[in-house]
Every structure is written in C-alpha cells, then in structure tokens.
Design an enzyme around this catalytic site. Sequence first.
Site, PDB file in Angstrom:
ATOM      1  N   ASP A 165       0.869  -1.235  -0.386  1.00 19.25           N
ATOM      2  CA  ASP A 165       0.185  -0.084  -0.129  1.00 19.25           C
ATOM      3  C   ASP A 165       0.471   1.249  -0.087  1.00 19.25           C
ATOM      4  OD1 ASP A 165      -2.012   1.780   0.064  1.00 19.25           O
ATOM      5  OD2 ASP A 165      -1.756   1.712   2.665  1.00 19.25           O
TER       6      ASP A 165
ATOM      7  N   ASP B 172      -6.720  -2.323   2.753  1.00 13.16           N
ATOM      8  CA  ASP B 172      -5.831  -3.152   2.765  1.00 13.16           C
ATOM      9  C   ASP B 172      -6.211  -4.475   3.471  1.00 13.16           C
ATOM     10  OD1 ASP B 172      -4.234  -0.960   1.345  1.00 13.16           O
ATOM     11  OD2 ASP B 172      -2.997  -0.290   3.272  1.00 13.16           O
TER      12      ASP B 172
END
Lengths: 1230, 355
Positions: free
Chosen positions: A425, A890
Amino acid sequence: MARGRIRAKLRRSNLYTFACLRPTTQETEGPHQFQGPGYSRMVYCNQPHVHEKKPLRYRSNYISTTKYNIVTFLPKAIFEQFRRVANLYFLLAAILSLTPVAPFSAVSMIAPLAFVVGLSMAKEALEDWRRFMQDMKVNLRKTSVHKGDGVFGYRSWRKLRVGDIVKVEKDKFFPADILLLSSSYEDGICYVETMNLDGETNLKVKRALEATLAFDEDLSFKDFTATIRCEDPNPNLYTFVGNLEYDRQVYPLDPSQILLRDSKLRNTAYVYGVVIFTGHDSKVMQNATKSPSKRSKIEKQMDKIIYILFTLLVLISLISSIGFAIKVKYQLPNWWYLQAPDSQNFYNPLRPELSGTFHLVTALILYGYLIPISLYVSIEVVKVLQALFINKDINMYDEETGTPAQARTSNLNEELGQVDTILSDKTGTLTCNQMDFLKCSIAGTSYGKKASDVEVAAAKQMAMDLEGPDPELANVVTPKNHTTLPWETNGQELRASEIELEAVITSKDETDRKPAIKGFSFEDDHLMDGNWLKEPNTDFILLFFRILSLCHTAIPELNEETGTFTYEAESPDEGAFLVAAREFGFEFCKRTQSSVFVRERYPSFDKPVEREFKVLNLLDFTSKRKRMSVILRDENGHILLLCKGADSIIFDRLSKNGKMFIESTTKHLNEYGEVGLRTLALAYRKLDEAEYTAWNEEFCKAKTSIGGDREGMLERVSDMMERELILVGATAVEDKLQKGVPQCIDKLAQAGLKLWVLTGDKMETAINIGFACSLLRQGMKQICIAANADSLAQDPKKAVKDSISMQIANASQMIKLEKDPHAAFALIIDGKSLTYALEDDMKYQFLNLAVDCASVICCRVSPKQKALVTRLVKEGTGKTTLAIGDGANDVGMIQEADIGVGISGVEGMQAVMASDFSIAQFRFLERLLVIHGHWCYKRIAQMICYFFYKNIAFGLTLFYFEAFTGFSGQSVYDDWYMILFNVVLTSLPVISLGVFEQDVSSEVCLQFPALYQQGPKNLFFDWYRIFGWMGNGLYTSLIIFFLNVIIFYDQAFRAGGQTADMSAVGTTMFTCIIWAVNCQIALTMSHFTWIQHFLVWGSVVTWYVFLFIYGEMSPVFSGNAYKILVEALAPAPIYWSTTLIVTVACNLPYLTHIAFQRCFNPMDHHVIQEIKYYGKDVEDRHMWRRERSKARQKTKIGFTARVDARIRQLKGKLQKKYSTLGGRSTLASS
Amino acid sequence: MNSNNTPSSSAGGPGSAAADSTAPPTTRNSKRPKYSRFTQQELPACKPILTPKWVISAFMLVTVIFIPIGVASLFASHDVVEIIDRYETDCIPEDSRKDKIAYIQSSGDKTCNRILNVTKHMKHPIYVYYQLDNYYQNHRRYVKSRSDQQLRDRDSENDTSACKPEDKTANGSTIVPCGLIAWSLFNDSYSFSRNNQNLSVNKHGISWKSDRDHKFGKDVFPKNFQSGGLIGGKHLNESIPLSEQEDLIVWMRTAALPTFRKLYGKIEVDLVAGDVINVTLQNNYNTYSFNGKKKLVLSTTSWLGGKNDFLGIAYLTVGGLCFFLAMVFTIIYLVKPRRLGDPSYLSWNRNPGGH
C-alpha cells in the site's frame, strides 16, 4: 474546550463545509418507500426498553471474536486437532492399541498423543484467551448514554442497547452504528475519521437532519421519542436506507447521517445520536471476514512428504501382513511351541487371511514411528519461539510509537524466507501521509537547499559505491593524473557532486536535531527571515507567498499555548503550503464568510500587519480540473485571480507575457519530479473590474441553475476565467516517506524481491512516490495504461476493454523488442483499467506484462481490486506473495496474500488485526524478511528434513526386526524407549536446531541480500534434498540394524559367557540410534551456542540416565530392562564398541557428502562462513566490499539501480568522447 | 513523542497534544523488548566449519582409533576356542530318520553319544551352550506368553491372563510357571566325560543375578507344570524354587533372533588340545517339526565375549574407509585446492548474470 469558543466557531460553521459554494444534497427527495424483506428493522429512539423483547430484541453490543468459549472449547479444539491427518491416524492407533492386536501397550500410544494434542490445545487456548481479553477491552470501554430525564451517564459499550441515545465526545470512537441527531456545531455537522474502516485519513463530514438539530443538550432528550425504520444489518459501508419518523413526519435517512462503529469523532466537541446497529450487527463487524488460516508452502510440501510416508507405511504394513499370513499358513502349524491356532484367530493357520488382516492393523500401529507424531508439536513449539524472537527483536522496535514487531500467527515464519513479490500500500505504509514543503521555484530561481530523502539515500549509496573503486568505472575514470584529456573533467565532476552530496547529508543530520516544524523542511537563507526582500524579483516572491497563504480552503485554529496557528486543511499538501507561508511571514490567521485575513510581515519582517483579502469567488479543486483558484480583492481594491494546479494544466493557460520563466521553471519541475517531489505550479492574473463583473454574473447564473448540468456549466465558466495567467513559480512538496523506506526498498530489490505498489491515490501522486522510492527513475520506460473512455463508441465498455487490451499487447511487444539489457520498464495502471485487465480473459496477459516490468504501480484501486491483484499474482505466478498495508482498505489484500503484514503504530487496527505479522514501519520489512525470514526458512526446512530422517531411521529398524520375528509384530525395543524416543530423547535437539540455527549472522544477512534467494529458490526443501535425507535415514536404519544383529548374532557378548537376549540387543540398538541421530544433528548444525550443546549432548546423557533409573526401578515396571545397563551392558566392552562403530558408520556418508560439497560446490553461505571464519572480511576490506556490492541481485529498481543507471549513462557519454579521441587515449587507458 | 503518523493533517491541536503528553513514558517503554543476547539471537556461539584440515583430521582420527580397536577385537576373537557340534540329525537312528517327528514324539530312550575333539587348548571356564535354529523365540505370541508377576511373587500366582493357552490345567488349577515360554522349556541334556572321567558341568550362575534375585521368586515353586496332555518340554522339580531353576531363567530370557544360543552350563577345568570328549546327550527336544537345527557349543570367552570376527572386521573396514577418504581429501587438497573463503566460488561470481 471553552464553551465560548465553540459558540464563536458555530457562528461561522456554515463556512466550514463551504456550503455556500458547494451544491447541497437533494433535500427535495421524499421519504424512502420501502417495505418487505431486508428492511424490517425498527428502532424506537430513546426507548431502549422496547428492544428487550422479541421481535425487537436485537443483538447486544457485546462483541466476541474468539473462536471458542468455555463450553465449546473442548469439543471444538479437539475436533480441530484431529483434522490433521497425522493426528487422526494416531488417535485411531491409540484406540486400537486398547485391543489385543496392538504391538505395544496402550499407554505408549496414548501418552505421546495426549501430550502432543494437549500442548497444541493449550496453545489454542492461550491464543483465544488473548483474543478474549482484547474483546473485553473493547467491550468495557465507556460511553455516555442517556439514562432518562435528560441525565447522561457512562456505561460500558457492551451494555449499550439499540435505541439508546449516546453522546460521543471528541476523539472518541463510536460504540455502535449511530444515527447522528445533532452535534456541537449549529448546523449539525461533525467530522469523522474513518481510518479504521477504509484507511482514508482525510476527515469526512456527516450532517444531521434539520429536524433533529434542536436536540443539542442533555436535557432536551428528556422526552424525545422517534422511530427509525431501516434496512437490516448488512456489510455495505457506504449505503444506508432508512426513514426517521419524528413528530408525525417522515424524514429520509441516508449514509451521511450514519456514524459507523470504530470510526472516530474529530474536530467536533460532541455529537448526540441514536444507536441503530449494535455489536455484530454493526457494519464494521458485518464486514469482518474471518481471516483465512494460512499455511506455508513448506507445510504444504510437508504434507506431501507425510503422504509419501503414509504410503511407505501402508506398503511395509502390507508386506509385513502378507509375510505374516504366509508364515501363519505354512509355517505356524510346525511351530508347535506357539500352540496355534489361538482362540482369537490372530494366529490361525486355517484362516491366514483373517490373521493377516488383523496383523495389518498391528503393523500400521507398529510402523507409526515412520510418521513423527511429535513433528507437528515440535514445529509448533519452534514456530512459537521463532515468533518470540521476532517479537523481541529490538531492531524492529519503533521508538517513536513504542511498538515492537509482532508475529500474530506463528505458522508463517518460514514463508517469510520465500517471498517473491511484495504488494504494498502507499499511504501510511510507504509514506507517512505528511507533506513537507521542501523546495520552490520562484520567477525562475530555485530555492530550497535541503535534499529529499531520496537524494540523501542515493547520495549515500553513490558514496559507498565509489569509495571502493568499481573496476570498470576505475578504468575510465582513474587515468586522470597524467593526462588532461577533455573528458577527464567529467570524472572530477562526479567526485565533486559526490562531495556536494556528502555535504547535503551532513547538513541533513544537523537539522534533524533542531525541532522540526511539521510540514516544513524548507531551508534556504535567501527566503527565510525576510531575506527575500533582498532577492531580485521581489514582486514575484511576494505574489508567490500570497498565493500560498490565500489560495486554499483551510481553516486556521489557534493553538492557545503557543500562540501559533495550525491549519485544518482538506489535503496535507495544502496544510504544508500554509505552514510554509506562515514561516515565510505570511500567516493566515482568520477566515470569515467573505474574507481571509493574513498577518503579513511585510514590508518589514519584524512588524506583522494584518491584511484583509475579500474572497469573491472560489473555484474548487476537482480531480478533473486539477487546479483551484480564488478570486479576491486586496486592500487596494485590485482584483486578483490566484491559481495553483498541475503544471501541465497551468502551462496551457499562460498568457504570452506570462511565460517569462517557463523554461527554467520546467527544468526545476523536472528536477523536483525526478527526486520524487510533488509539484504544483502557481500563477496569477490581474482582473479589471468590468471583466470580473461580467464573468461573475455568468458564474452566479451557473451556480444557481437547476438541473443535472450545473457541474458542467460551472466548470465551463470557471475555465473561462482561468486563462491568460502569469506564471509565478512552482512548489515542491515532499510526500514524506516513512523513515528508511528508500533504503529498505533498495535492499529488498537487491534481495531479488519485486515490489508492486497498490494505492488508492491519483496516478500523479503514485508516480511521484514511485520516483521517491526509486521504483521509477528517469530513463525508465513508463507504460501507462489508462482507460480513456470513448463515450462516442456504441458499446463504451467494449471499446474501453479493447483499448486496454491493445495497450497491453503493444506494451508486451515493446518489451519483447527491447534489446538493451539495462532497459527497465515500469507499468502504471489505474483502477478503472484494472477492472478490465483483471477480467478472466485478459488477466494473464496483464500479468505477463506486469511480470516483465521492473516495477508495477496500480493507482486508484479499490480494496477489492487490491485483493484481486494479489490473488492474480499469487495464483498466476505461483510464487509467494506478501502484502503490506496499514488501513482497512488493505485488509482484503492482506488476507489474500500468502503473508499479510500490517503496519502497526498508527491508529487503525483493522489491517493489523487481519495480518499475520505486524511491524511499526515499512523499513522493518527488510529485517523481517532478510534476517528472520531467511533464518526461519532454513531452520524449518532443515528441521523437517531431519525429523523425517530420524523417524525413518528409527521406524525401519522396527520393520527389519519384525521380519526376523516371522512378521509377528514384535518390537525389539521396550515400550518406554519408544515413547521417549520422539517425545524426550530426540525432540529437544531438533527444536534447538529449529530455534537457534544460524547459517550466517544477522549482519551478513543484511550485507549479502542475495543470500535471501536461497529461500525463494527453495534450495533447502526441494525434493532432491528431502529424498537425500530420507535415503540417509534408510541407510542409517540398515546400518544400525544389521551391524547390531550381526555383532550380537549368537555368541556370548561378554566375558561371563551370557548370550544377548532381546532386551540387550534392543537396548544396544536403541543406544546406537540415539547416538547416531544426535551426532547427525550436530553435523547438521553450523551454529552452536551452549544451548545446542546442552540439548544435543544432554539428550544422549538423558538416555543413559533414563536407562540407569529405569533399570534401578523394580522389575514390576522395568521388566526385562531391569538392571540392564548396570548388570548386563555397561560391563560389556562390546556394547560400547558397537555404539562407537555404528555411530561413526551412520554419519560417515553425510560427513563425506558435506565435505565434498564444500570442497567442490560450496554454496554461498559456506563461502561467506569461511570468509568470516578466517577474518578475511577484516583483512581484505576491499574484497569484502566488492563482494557485498556484487551480491546484489540484478535489479532494476531501488536507488542502487538508479545510481548504476546514472553511472552507465555517464560512462556512455565518456565512451563516446573517448572513441572520438582515437588511438591516443587507447594507449593511455591500457 | 509527537507521532509523525497522526493520520490527519490537523497538527494535533490542544486536545490531542494533551492526550499525547498524558501517556506516561513508562507505558510506552514497557513494550520495548528488553535487550538480552538470547532474545536478540546473539549468544556467543562456536561456528565450526568443515575445512579440509578438519575433514582430513577427523577421518584420520577415526582411522587411528578404529584400526587398533579392530585389530584388538580380531585378536580377542581369535583367542576364543569354539567347538560346535550339530547333532539333530545324527542323534536319530538311521532307521528313524524318515520320520523324525514320530521318533522324537515317541517315548523311549533317546540317548545319543557324541564325540568332540579338542583341537586347541581351552582355558576354563568353558561355556556350554545349546544352539537352536529357526526357532522363533521372538515371536510376538511367544514373547507375550508369560507372567512376570507370577514368577516373582507367590501371591500373584493366579495372574495368568497373558499366559493362554498354558495358563491353567484342564481341571482349572493354575500352572506355575505359566505360558508358552516356560512350557516349551528346552529339555535336551548333556553330560561330558574325558577319558572316561566325568567332566562336571556347573549349572549355577549361568543366569543373570538380577533375574535370580528379583524376577524369580525364592518362594515360588513349580506347580501343575507340564501336567497337561501336551508336554512341551522339560519338567521342573517342584521342590526347587524358581529362583534356582537356572535353566528356566535362561530360557525365559527370550532371544532376539531365530538363531540363538543359550547357556547350558560351565565346565570349570581346562581342556587340552587333543582331548577327546564324550558327550552323552538326551535328544528330547522337538525341533524336527520346523526343521530346526540343534547344536552343542563349547566355547571359551575373551574380554569381548565369544568368537566374533565381524566386529573386528567392521572396525577395520570403517577405519580403512576413513583412511581412504582422508587420503582422497588430502589429494584433492594438494592437487586442486580451493582457497577457503575464496569469493570466486560465490554464486554471483561463478555464473555472472546467472541469477
């Protein structure tokens, strides 16, 4: 917070949301018309007692994420345990051992099983207990609840009921899903941080219904009642359908009134609300997916080995039972001393098939030793200890947030050593989501001396590389002492730049000690402290600062302690601009409905003057426009348009005479972009009164127009105004990378790992970060795949898809045709294209392209797409993937990947909760993978191999012996020996191997990242190695058995004339096994601390001690082993000499093998061990450094690659000049 | 303290700043892992590596130790004098050899005379063994068929559950000692004479002392033994306690392999080379059903026990092999030495670009 201040704020609270400038939501829409299934929930506000009875009794607000409770623990946990095939097998064996077919006593089957299962269950219980405690911590949080008569009191979360009125204060979490009734702001808005839900860090505005705004005091809830009719619990975070019935009126509710559990109230003193969904009904809990239980590749492979062993087991059992049946049929009748047949048909010559079948069961139990019962439990113990080391690693402890690394599941440790692709991420993982104003270019002059993190890191790398002369480069650069060739200056330039960069580094180090201003790391005396007045182009500089301080939508907040302002801005870079303006002497201090007030230290720096700028219009920033402008009137009555935006957009809109600095500014922008800074161009335009009035009319018309095209109209009108601009300069903001990220990425790239960035951010931001992390660099070919929607096509969807397919195909073609070995490609794809690229028919095409690219950046991806990409990589390449992220967005990716790593230390816990490992900062990933992963992989691999070896070595001796007993299933060993073999006598050394083994020290791991590749290549657990170990086990078993049998064949085994009976032979054989396997493990280890010595040799000693004690016990317990050591074996030299020769003979092949291997075909870690052993790294620093730099995997990303590319470029240039110089220089260089 | 990671750009404000400073520093540090060499995996360790020097010296060490042991073992084995006489066929009269089983099962005198020639001086004590072949004393059914409690303890006389089918007589009274092992007790007997002079065989002390003292009760007497229809082997004198029935004690120690020797007694005089020994044996035991051999063995012992060339040969073989390996490694070391820690052997140097 002072009451008065809030009120003061409230007065202008309308401005906070810029309600005047933004279209408000459709208020005309009527109540929702719905009924039927899915919309059955009724909530009686302020009447929680109604919800105590069915059918309105909803779930309580108690949450539980535990797997078991006290009642279900035993059955469930036992069930879990026996889902493992091996355990089930042992359970069956234990049950069968109660019957007479068992070859040994029941206790010797049940005791190890109970031990092993008990230990695993204890671990489960402990883990569940921790989960329970965590739940309780949440459940016991307090919140303020209306208790009747307008009195609010604290109550724990778990006691909250549907219909309760709660009051949530600033910076507190919402205890359940709540309908917002009113807030401390007059217009009923509040700011919510949904970090925990979707990972987004910007604040969201929620707005209460007009009808309930009046309830903004405790007392007003005295008689409040209302009814909510709404949808049933569901996991959709962004939808909500419902109606509020209040005062005989029905109001529609939409998601903007709903405050979700686990989000946080920010910047709002308090809110009142009604609880709608509690506990597991709440959206966040509905969203909670059970984290899939992951198993490592090694463990899956281990299962295969176990199946092989099972096959072997069944095979030898069949051999044995067939042999038995034959013996029973043809020979047993002759063996009168056995008095066959017996009453139970176990030995019935008339029915050999029946006896054979019974014997099959016996054999299956007997040879169970082939399958190490303690394997699972030993691995579990080892992994827990490995996890402990990870948790305790002081180098992975983050001082700032006070969080250590944590292995949340211990069964993936070794997987860490096999990672191939990292999917990361961006925000919160690579970056801190903090912007620092770093550089600027004003009127063609660049200011700001401080280097960005990337520059610093690259400079360090470059300095290190050049310290030890690179042989090739040296050829080109060194002969500068004796010639003055024209190209020689280049070499000096290189040196010079290096020194310069060194200086940059040192200056950076110094400033780090100063108290840093958040969002501002600008450093240049030319502009600071009012010095800018002495600069040329003062007008432009002044304008530049004004744009910074005026062109924004932020709100100042006075910090009463320090007297300075902090800013509440929409985006972090806007905040950074304001802070910068403040530091330059243009302090934005107040905003009213119509004006912005700036405290300017101008014209004199010492005496600030407060100036008012009337805001006439504000043209908003949208992702489409990529710019924002304000139109304002200054104190002198001039009307100015100040604009900031993406450089390409601004440059298109410059007037002819506004392009004065365009060349130098472009150059600066490129420089900034290359080092990963986020750039914006600033421009202005002077307007005359008439022009403005004309335009404003149109603008107002557009604003008040009704209909769907209002947006479009506004845009067009704005566009008209934002033309003929004059360029002032550009800003460069550093999207602050987390500490050590570029270095870490570099190391990971050197270790041969691929890094994909998946971010929800815009493409531009993502590319910037790509540059900042050295995932991208100048000269890298960027393949951007974007969905350019051709709305004219008949089937727009198909058109887009075709276009993407084309783009992918073209790009693949391009890569194929590329000849330059150093060419690197970067794939950048946005979420929309990804939707198509991830469809089944295109995804492998996409994957192939992506795999060919050095770096992959996916931007604007949804959480779901993150997970899909992860799955594609995982399944498409078959390699191990690791996903790392920090936010709830995520979670999907973290759960999908083979290993999920969560960034802890920030507030959101969702990612951490879903992860397998949590670390506080991205940079710890290097240590986690390169050291812990590498070690754990090797440890577990060696340990499992050894485990199979030892059990084969032991188990097969049972088989051989059985063949000598007419396949009757008699074992030569005492039952107790066999119980202790796996559980006590050989388990601890192997655990010490699994916990403490280190092939090379941690520093060496870091210095030679290439060593990591041993994991992804699976060098230590391939079938070659596994079968090698199994073969070794087979050999050992043969040696042990036959040497013993022949030595103790028939003659007396001691001077006293006694011959060896079964217990003497068995005990000697067992002694040999203990010695052989323990010596074997000692040979396997390359790292002995006192613990290993203690455990390995301790195990051998334990065997003798056990034998002694066992022999001393009354024969009631010891049976034939009574006094066996003291009386029979120890005085017999043959016992000791047999042990010696068998042990040596068993280990001889392995010793020879490793000696030969080291001699002819040493592995990397062997050589490094030797270098370390002989201290060559200290003696020959040059060699050591050279090898270290060579040990990098060939990589195209990371700043090392970037430096290499730069050097190549330089060399290329030199070469060109060199060749033009002709033969003279050829002589010089040779 | 001021965390860089505060999610929004709000720069804290008084509220959050206060919250930050109220968190006592101690709670933060409490999570800090304590440094110890153990948890940081930095314990001092010896990291031996297999250098050629080590390998060669290890092999040489094994050679140096094993060759002498091998030689000593072989010498010891050579000192042992062993006379083996296989008699199971010869002791059956020619006319009965067609149906040996019928012969052995018939009643009547089965005395057989054998002559043993002593070829080498045998120092006393000379151990007398009987050796049986193809006899599965290690069969599971056989091994289990005994009751240790009953043998040791008079009170546990009825503890015969494991002894089936030799646990009780037909009329239900307990057999002591019970079980198949005891029941099939070897019952050939030997007596020796030299020059018509009787050589006494000492049958005391042929069993383990611990067995006599602790496993076979002094107050346990044979009872109902071999009284059933089927007679397995030797009868026991019911007036002698089990602890003194050494033949039984030896027999009860089941052998590991189907070929085994058991001690019969000791001759406690030297035998001289050239001596002729007459053996009068009672050939009672039925090994004919399963084609088992029977042998009478007279043997002396050395410190290593009986005659056992294998151990010595094994030692010499392994020692020799190690010597060979040591030589091989020495040659490798001399001919094609690999400089230890030579970085050119690192994978990235061996096949450049081959990653």
